[in-house]
Each structure stands twice: as C-alpha cells, then as structure tokens.
Write a protein that holds these residues in place. Structure first.
Motif, PDB file in Angstrom:
ATOM      1  N   SER A 276     -29.546   0.731  40.970  1.00  0.00           N
ATOM      2  CA  SER A 276     -30.746   0.478  40.180  1.00  0.00           C
ATOM      3  C   SER A 276     -30.330   0.331  38.726  1.00  0.00           C
ATOM      4  CB  SER A 276     -31.751   1.606  40.351  1.00  0.00           C
ATOM      5  OG  SER A 276     -31.186   2.810  39.861  1.00  0.00           O
ATOM      6  N   GLU A 278     -31.846   0.552  34.371  1.00  0.00           N
ATOM      7  CA  GLU A 278     -32.861   1.150  33.531  1.00  0.00           C
ATOM      8  C   GLU A 278     -33.558   0.091  32.690  1.00  0.00           C
ATOM      9  OE1 GLU A 278     -31.476   4.753  31.660  1.00  0.00           O
ATOM     10  OE2 GLU A 278     -32.828   4.417  29.961  1.00  0.00           O
ATOM     11  N   ARG A 288     -37.719   3.461  32.675  1.00  0.00           N
ATOM     12  CA  ARG A 288     -37.893   3.603  34.132  1.00  0.00           C
ATOM     13  C   ARG A 288     -36.646   3.059  34.825  1.00  0.00           C
ATOM     14  NH1 ARG A 288     -41.103  -2.111  34.639  1.00  0.00           N
ATOM     15  NH2 ARG A 288     -40.489  -2.703  32.536  1.00  0.00           N
ATOM     16  N   GLN A 289     -36.448   3.460  36.060  1.00  0.00           N
ATOM     17  CA  GLN A 289     -35.341   2.951  36.876  1.00  0.00           C
ATOM     18  C   GLN A 289     -35.904   1.877  37.819  1.00  0.00           C
ATOM     19  OE1 GLN A 289     -32.339   4.267  35.208  1.00  0.00           O
ATOM     20  NE2 GLN A 289     -31.802   3.644  37.272  1.00  0.00           N
TER      21      GLN A 289
END
Ligand SMILES: Nc1ncnc2c1ncn2[C@@H]1O[C@H](COP(=O)(O)OP(=O)(O)OP(=O)(O)O)[C@@H](O)[C@H]1O
Ligand SMILES: [Mg+2]
Length: 413
Positions: A276, A278, A288-289
């Motif tokens: 993931s 950021e 948020r990821q």
C-alpha cells in the motif's frame, strides 16, 4: 529538411502529442539508415483528443523542443516531417483501374500515377481531404499480388489502395502551429503509420499485425497486412483518462494522480501486490494508506474499455485474416505493467510492447515506446531523402507539399 550539416543531410521528425512534443534529429549519409544525433522534448497541453485546440500553446511547445534538439545536434532546424492524429482520421481501401497507355503496353510510372488517381476518387465532404493514398497491391491483366508494376507488360492496370482521410481544418490548425514556430512542414504522416515504421518487423507487417499507440489523449490503431496498412483509426481515449479516473477515485489532484499511476499503477487488480502507499487526506489533515489493489481496481476498468474498443475496431475493419503478428503496443501508456498480459488474455492474441530501436547513432536517447512516432518519422523522412537522391542524383527542390507527399508514398510502399 534541416539545413546542411557539414556535408551530410539532416532529417527531422516532429511528433506533436497530447502530452509532449518530441523532436528527433537524424543524420543521413549516402543512402544509409538515419543516425540519431539529437532529441528535444517539451510538455504540451495545446491538444485535445489528438487535435490542436491551442495554436499558440502548441507552437511554444514546438519551439522549446526544437531549441533543445538544435542544441543537442548542432543542426539548425528549419523544417520537419510532422505527425497527425485525432478522431477526425478515417480510412478505407479502394480500387482503381486504368488502361496501360503505351502502345507496347509497358507499364510506366505515369500509369501508376493515373491508377492511384483513379483509386483516389472517393466520396468526400468538402471539409475533408485525402492525407495518404498508399498502394497495397497492383493487378496486371487480372494477375494480383504485384508489388511494383513499372516495367511489366499488360493492358489493364488495377490497384488496391489504403486511403487515409482527415478533416481539413484540423490539418490546417496543426500546420499553423508548426508554422508559427518557424518550421516548414516537409510532410505529414499519420501518427500510427510512423510508429509502425519504428516498431514493427517486416514479418509482422506481412503476416498481419495490429499496431496500437496509446499516448496521453488518443489510441492510434493501424492494422497491417501483406506489408502495408489495411485499416487506420484514432480513438479519443488515452493515458490521461486513466490519470483522471485515479484523481477522481482517490480524490487527489491530477499531477499526483499521474505520479501514482506511473510509479505504482498496474493494469489489473489480479496483478497488484499486497502493498500500500500513503496519501494525504483530501481535507489536507492527516494521511491515509491506499492498497495497491485499490489503485489497480481504478485502472482496470479503463484498460478493459480500451481493449474492448480495440477489439471493436479490429472487428469493424472487416480484416479477413487471423493476425498472426498479434498486437504491438507503443506510446507512453504501453509502459503500464500488465497491459500486454491483460490484452493477450482478453483478445487471445500474442501481444508485445514495441521499442523503437535499431537506428544508428544515439539510439538510446529515444528508447521507450513513447518515442515510436518521432523515430518513425525520421525513418520515413530518411528513406524519402535517400530515394530522392537515388532518383535525381541530388536532393529535389521543394515542390508543392501534396505532390511531394504523393511522390513519397509511391517511393516508400
Ligand atoms: N509507466 C507508465 N504507466 C502508465 N502510463 C504511463 C507510464 N509512463 C507513461 N505513461 C503515460 O503515457 C502517456 C504519454 O504517452 P505519449 O508520450 O506516448 O503521449 P503523447 O504522444 O503525448 O500523446 P498522444 O499520442 O495521445 O497525442 C501519459 O498519459 C503517461 O501518463
Ligand atoms: Mg503520441
């Protein structure tokens, strides 16, 4: 062509794309393949869907790219061969037939001109014109498969020709943008046909292959068979659509969406890893990821749409063969990881990314599928220059643009 560069000749390809203008300068000496000596690239935002909508902005981008290419090559650029794209492009195959004029029935270059003029008679609205007429095959007294009929004997000469037409206004706006940058248009080439020169092998073109150039604003498609183009079309969808999908889907500005696409994007969810990345929150507070699979899930539907539009065009072309050469991608979007695998699965055809290579000189500076069109333009320009030298012993003086284009095509295909 550009001014004489020492005792050699320089040819210049000017690819005016939706995201960038690329200028490639090559040197030709004694009928050899062009040798690359310079490149200039400038961002361009003066096009929409492959068509010039901002003449001033486009000409500024051309100037910037030209100046860079001049500095690198040491050649003063005064003219260039220029790419054409846009959804106004359309194509068809038409036949023409004439009686051979000489009493001894030997076919001459003049007969070839006349038969191509006969094939050129198509219904065109007054706002359109013929951009290319490319002989695919000649027939002499009913015997088909003739590539070059000059010197043969016969009574009746027929041709099947690939005809590309374009909206006159779009061509004029393109030429105005080039003229405003102080560059003379030496010739115009449909973008996909130039790219095809750079990335397709002769065997692929002979067997049947689909060239697909996916740039920022358009998907330029040409189907080749028996060595020559059979179908050409431009679809107004490209990598910028993927970028704006990401901008909307992840609620980020376009430049960030572009960066995310190029650094982490893949064509399908099944190809994304478990990682993931950021991102700042849309509110500007905190972060948020975002899982890579979420990003891929935004990209995949657009890529599927592109591939289904490609499938639709292959069908529309009414191409009767089975395309053993498959699909060859170029253009910047060909860099998207997984695009070839996804397309191969969806179309059940072999798919590869075409790299413009094989030229002498600084070939590595034009590496990457985004330079296919610009490199193809200098290859075509180089061949035309070599043919002119062979025909006259020296470079011919500039005649009218369209008559020169016609001569070119007859020399090249
Ligand atoms: N690694 C990558 N993954 C996905 N897309 C990429 C990648 N690298 C470049 N692109 C995309 O390629 C596009 C630019 O390609 P290209 O330079 O061939 O376009 P262009 O010639 O300016 O436009 P067009 O031919 O449509 O008028 C951009 O949308 C860019 O985001
Ligand atoms: Mg392009």
């Amino acid at each position: 062509m550009a001014r004489r560069h020492q005792l050699r000749e320089a040819v210049v390809g000017l690819d005016i794309g939706s995201t960038k203008v690329a200028v490639v300068v090559a040197e030709i000496a004694g009928g050899q393949e062009p040798s690359i000596i310079g490149l200039g690239v400038a961002p361009n935002s003066g096009l929409r869907k492959g068509v010039v909508v901002d003449i001033e902005g486009t000409s500024r981008a051309i100037l910037q790219a030209v100046e860079q290419a001049q500095r690198m090559s040491g050649v003063e650029i005064t003219s260039a061969v220029v790419s054409v794209s846009g959804s106004h492009i359309s194509s068809l195959n038409n036949r023409g037939v004439v009686a051979v004029s000489r009493p001894d029935h030997e076919i001459t270059g003049e007969d070839v001109h006349r038969v191509l003029d006969a094939a050129r008679v198509i219904n065109l609205t007054p706002d359109r014109e013929v951009l290319h007429i490319i002989p695919r095959e000649f027939e002499v007294d009913g015997y088909d498969g003739v590539k070059d009929p000059v010197g043969m004997v016969g009574g009746r000469l027929e041709v099947e020709a690939h005809i590309v037409t374009a909206a006159s206004a779009s061509l004029q706006n393109l030429m105005r943008a080039v003229a405003r940058a102080g560059i003379v248009v030496e010739g115009l080439w449909l973008s996909s046909l130039a790219a095809g020169e750079a990335v397709l092998t002769p065997a692929e073109k002979e067997l049947g292959v689909v060239l697909v150039d996916i740039g920022g604003g358009t998907m330029d498609i040409s189907i080749y068979d028996r060595g020559t183009p059979w179908y050409s079309v431009v679809i107004p969808i490209g990598g910028e659509h993927i970028t704006s999908d990401i901008a909307v889907g992840l609620r980020v500005p376009l430049p960030l969406a572009e960066e995310i696409k190029v650094t982490r994007g893949v064509a399908a969810t099944s190809m994304a890893g478990d990682g993931s990345f950021e991102l700042p929150n849309p509110s500007g507070r905190g972060s948020r990821q975002v899982p890579d699979k979420v990003l891929a899930g935004i990209i995949e539907p657009r890529v599927q749409e592109m591939v289904s539009l490609l499938a639709r065009e292959i069908k529309r072309s009414a191409y009767p063969g089975i395309l053993p050469g498959g699909v060859v991608f170029c253009g910047g979007t060909a860099n998207l990881p997984g695009l070839t695998d996804l397309t191969a699965d969806l179309l059940d055809l072999p798919v590869r990314v075409g790299q413009p290579g094989g030229l002498a000189g600084l070939n590595d500076i034009v590496a990457g599928p985004a330079f296919a069109t610009a490199v193809g333009l200098v290859q075509l320009a180089g061949r035309s220059a070599a043919a002119a030298v062979a025909a006259t012993g020296e470079r011919s003086q500039p005649a009218g643009l369209w008559s020169r284009l016609r001569n070119w095509l007859e020399e090249l295909f």
